[in-house]
Structure formats: C-alpha cells, structure tokens
Design an enzyme around this catalytic site. Structure first.
Site, PDB file in Angstrom:
ATOM      1  N   TRP A 108       1.010  -0.860   0.069  1.00  0.00           N
ATOM      2  CA  TRP A 108       0.012   0.204   0.231  1.00  0.00           C
ATOM      3  C   TRP A 108       0.965   1.214   0.032  1.00  0.00           C
ATOM      4  O   TRP A 108       0.353   2.191  -0.744  1.00  0.00           O
ATOM      5  CB  TRP A 108      -1.464   0.009   1.548  1.00  0.00           C
ATOM      6  CG  TRP A 108      -1.910  -1.236   0.729  1.00  0.00           C
ATOM      7  CD1 TRP A 108      -2.004  -2.387   1.631  1.00  0.00           C
ATOM      8  CD2 TRP A 108      -2.956  -1.440   0.370  1.00  0.00           C
ATOM      9  NE1 TRP A 108      -2.967  -3.164   1.283  1.00  0.00           N
ATOM     10  CE2 TRP A 108      -3.378  -2.828   0.398  1.00  0.00           C
ATOM     11  CE3 TRP A 108      -3.490  -1.029  -0.948  1.00  0.00           C
ATOM     12  CZ2 TRP A 108      -4.420  -3.523  -0.386  1.00  0.00           C
ATOM     13  CZ3 TRP A 108      -4.335  -1.667  -1.737  1.00  0.00           C
ATOM     14  CH2 TRP A 108      -4.743  -3.368  -1.616  1.00  0.00           C
ATOM     15  N   ASP A 168      -1.066   6.963   6.294  1.00  0.00           N
ATOM     16  CA  ASP A 168      -2.623   6.140   6.369  1.00  0.00           C
ATOM     17  C   ASP A 168      -2.698   5.003   7.161  1.00  0.00           C
ATOM     18  O   ASP A 168      -1.545   3.963   7.493  1.00  0.00           O
ATOM     19  CB  ASP A 168      -2.346   4.871   4.910  1.00  0.00           C
ATOM     20  CG  ASP A 168      -3.324   3.589   4.051  1.00  0.00           C
ATOM     21  OD1 ASP A 168      -3.823   3.410   5.444  1.00  0.00           O
ATOM     22  OD2 ASP A 168      -2.599   3.138   3.488  1.00  0.00           O
ATOM     23  N   LYS A 179     -11.616  -2.453   8.285  1.00  0.00           N
ATOM     24  CA  LYS A 179     -10.441  -3.122   9.273  1.00  0.00           C
ATOM     25  C   LYS A 179     -11.179  -3.378  11.006  1.00  0.00           C
ATOM     26  O   LYS A 179     -11.475  -4.265  11.311  1.00  0.00           O
ATOM     27  CB  LYS A 179      -9.754  -2.575   8.879  1.00  0.00           C
ATOM     28  CG  LYS A 179      -8.739  -3.073   7.636  1.00  0.00           C
ATOM     29  CD  LYS A 179      -7.779  -2.730   7.047  1.00  0.00           C
ATOM     30  CE  LYS A 179      -6.985  -2.426   6.012  1.00  0.00           C
ATOM     31  NZ  LYS A 179      -7.166  -4.151   4.693  1.00  0.00           N
TER      32      LYS A 179
END
Length: 365
Positions: free
Chosen positions: A107, A177, A201
């Site tokens: 990511w 992030d 999540k």
C-alpha cells in the site's frame, strides 16, 4: 429471531473484518426502525434532521475517542484509502511539489507510485529487500527539507509490521495511512498533518473512508483536481456535498460507542497487546510455526506466520477453517498464513487459535 452464538465463528480476515457482536446486535435491533423515526437508517435521507443527528454524533464521538483537536477537520468520504493515494498529492503537493515516502509494503508502494504522477516523489527508505518484514531505519539527513508532505503507512496489513516511532519530519506535514491500526491505541493527532483510513478493518463496514486533516492543508488543491477530490469541497459541505456512505457512518458510531464503553483507546491498546502477545509467544516457542516479523516492528493487528512448507500451510488453513477459524490464508502476494486480530477479536479467539495450532503441530511436526 434470536442469536445462535455457535454460528458466529472466529473471523481472522484482514478486512472487511470482524465487527463487535454487541454492535451487530444493536444494528439488527434497529434495522427496521431507528429509535422512533419510523424508518431504517439505511433508508434515511442524508438531508434529514434525523440522519444529520446520527452524523453529528458520529463525528463528535470520533473526536472524543481520538482526542482530535479543533483545528482538524473530520471528513467522511468514499473511494477507500486507494482514492486517498491520489487525493493527498492533488491537495498537498502544492508548494515545492515534492514529497517523501517510506516504502514498507504494497500500500505504501501504491501511494508512492500514484503521487509520482503529480509531483517529485522520493522513496527515502524501503524494506522491500527483505519482503517488507521490517521497518527501515530512517536517516533524517535524507529527508527533503522543503517537502510538501512525508507519507507513511503506519501499519502494514499484508506484512505485519508497524511504525513504533514516528519519523521526525520537523515542519513537513506527516501523512499516515492508518487503515489497519486506527482506533487500536491512543494516537497524538497533532503529530500528523493528515490521517486517512479505510473503515473496513477496525471502524466499520467497507465503503466509508475517514480523513482527519489539519485545516491549513485544505484549500490549495491543484487547478485540475476533480471537484470530488478536493478536500475543500467536503470540508465546506460537512461531508454532505454528495450522498455520504450513510449506513457505514452509523455503524462507525456504534463501534465508537462500544470502544468508549470498553474504556477507550487506552483499554483497546491493553487488549490488543495482550492478544498479540499470546500469539507471538506461541509462535516464538513453536517448532513448526514461525512469525515472519521479528523484534519491535511486529504489528499488533496483523500477524503473518509460516510453517516453511507450502503444502502444510494449505493443510493448516483448510483444517483451521473446518474448526471455525476463518480467513487465515496469507495475502496472495506472500502466501503462508495471517491472523488479523483487530479490536473486535476477543482474547478467547486468539487463545482458541493457539490451542488448535498446538494440536496441529503435535500431529504434523
């Protein structure tokens, strides 16, 4: 109606992930009618005062739980963290046109390659040489002093690493992030210019993305930035420029109420450290299983492990599933196994997993 507790299995998925059972029960109770509104939250107009009240409560409790200062805006958006890979540079790469990145996984790498389309981006460090199994040491002298921002992926879902200390970026805004670690422990929001997270999540269902942004970083988007990708559009309209993910925001409210009732982020941290220790301690003493990350960089949220034998890994995942331990297969890019143990995973879920791993080891080692 009624809940058959036996049918709720232990879900170790990396996201969409397990939600607290209490939250699902409240959502089920309120599904047909929210309080005395005569309608489901899922049917409410986002322009109604009934829905605005839910929205305002969600923002207020997120600010309270995370101690978000007044000079930060909270935005409830769509498009996942992946849209933020473009939105951040479009809005922030506006002075020197330079940004720094630490490459600690897939990511982080995607955020970097997307930002490169809009400015001069530098990877100041990477852990790709060892399959992202550690957080690289950072040397401040390599940082770009006039960068518009410095980007990290704070917890690396696929590889099971996390930043235990933040880079010292001075006056350069730190962008993180936090998709897979937000709400897992207390965080000093003032250390960041911008925090973003996909909700699926630790916060709620897929479809909601939360952005926490310092006000001075809003309003200087590049000229060609799409209206929907300009933070100012959403800040000026209270995240109601278009229809927000209304139900996802409501579920986030329930999750935050559950966190608050459970003792807040301090309590989450203790709960998560305890769970992770049970699993890592077993992995470190096991003859068959081995954790892929060593030392202080180990994630509290995502724990990857292997047997060293692909066939045995596959056998373990299949047997685990038949015993009620779901989604233990590692990410397709690394193989092996991964147990994601977010806030909603109870301690007993990890204890039972370890019991099963001991049995499997006895039979297969």
């Amino acid at each position: 109606g009624g809940f058959n507790v036996m049918s709720r299995l232990y879900n170790f998925s990396a996201g969409p992930a397990m939600l607290p059972e209490e939250v699902l029960k409240i959502a089920a109770d309120e599904m047909l009618e929210y309080k005395t509104t005569g309608q489901s939250v899922m049917e409410m107009s986002h322009r109604s005062k009934e829905y605005q009240a839910i929205f305002d409560e969600t923002e207020a409790i997120l600010r309270e739980v995370m101690s978000i200062p007044e000079n930060y805006k909270v935005l409830f958006l769509q498009g996942g963290a992946s849209s933020q890979f473009a939105m951040v540079p479009l809005n922030l790469l506006n002075k020197s046109g330079k940004a720094d990145f630490v490459i600690t996984g897939q990511w982080a790498k995607k955020a970097y390659s997307e930002a490169k389309r809009y400015g001069e981006c530098k990877a100041v460090a990477s852990s790709e040489d060892k399959t992202f199994s550690y957080i690289p040491k950072l040397d401040k002298s390599t940082f770009t002093p006039d960068a518009d921002y410095f980007h990290i992926c704070q917890n690396n879902t696929i590889y099971g690493t996390r930043f235990t200390e933040l880079p010292d970026t001075g006056n350069v805004p730190l962008v993180a992030d936090m998709s897979s670690c937000i709400l897992s422990e207390p965080v000093d929001v003032t250390k960041y210019g911008l925090i973003y997270a996909g909700a699926q999540k630790n916060m709620g269902p897929a479809g909601l993305t939360v952005v926490i942004i310092r006000e001075d970083l809003i309003g200087n988007a590049k000229d060609f930035t799409p209206t929907m990708f300009n933070y100012k559009t959403h800040a000026d309209n209270g995240s109601m420029f278009n229809t927000p993910p209304t139900y996802g925001i409501y579920i986030l409210k329930l999750v935050l109420e559950w966190i608050k009732a459970s003792g807040g982020l301090e309590a989450m941290k203790i709960h998560n450290e305890k769970k992770a220790a049970i699993l890592y301690d077993f992995l470190d003493s096991s003859k068959l299983f081995k954790a892929t990350v060593q030392g202080k960089d180990r994630s509290l949220m995502n724990v990857p492990f292997v047997t060293g034998n692909e066939e045995l890994d596959a056998k373990f995942v299949a047997e685990a599933k038949s015993k009620g331990f779901l989604n233990l297969k590692g990410h397709r890019s690394v193989g092996g196994m991964r147990a994601s143990i977010y806030n909603a995973m109870p301690i007993e879920g990890v204890e039972k997993l370890v019991e099963f791993m001991k049995e499997f080891e006895a039979t297969n080692a």
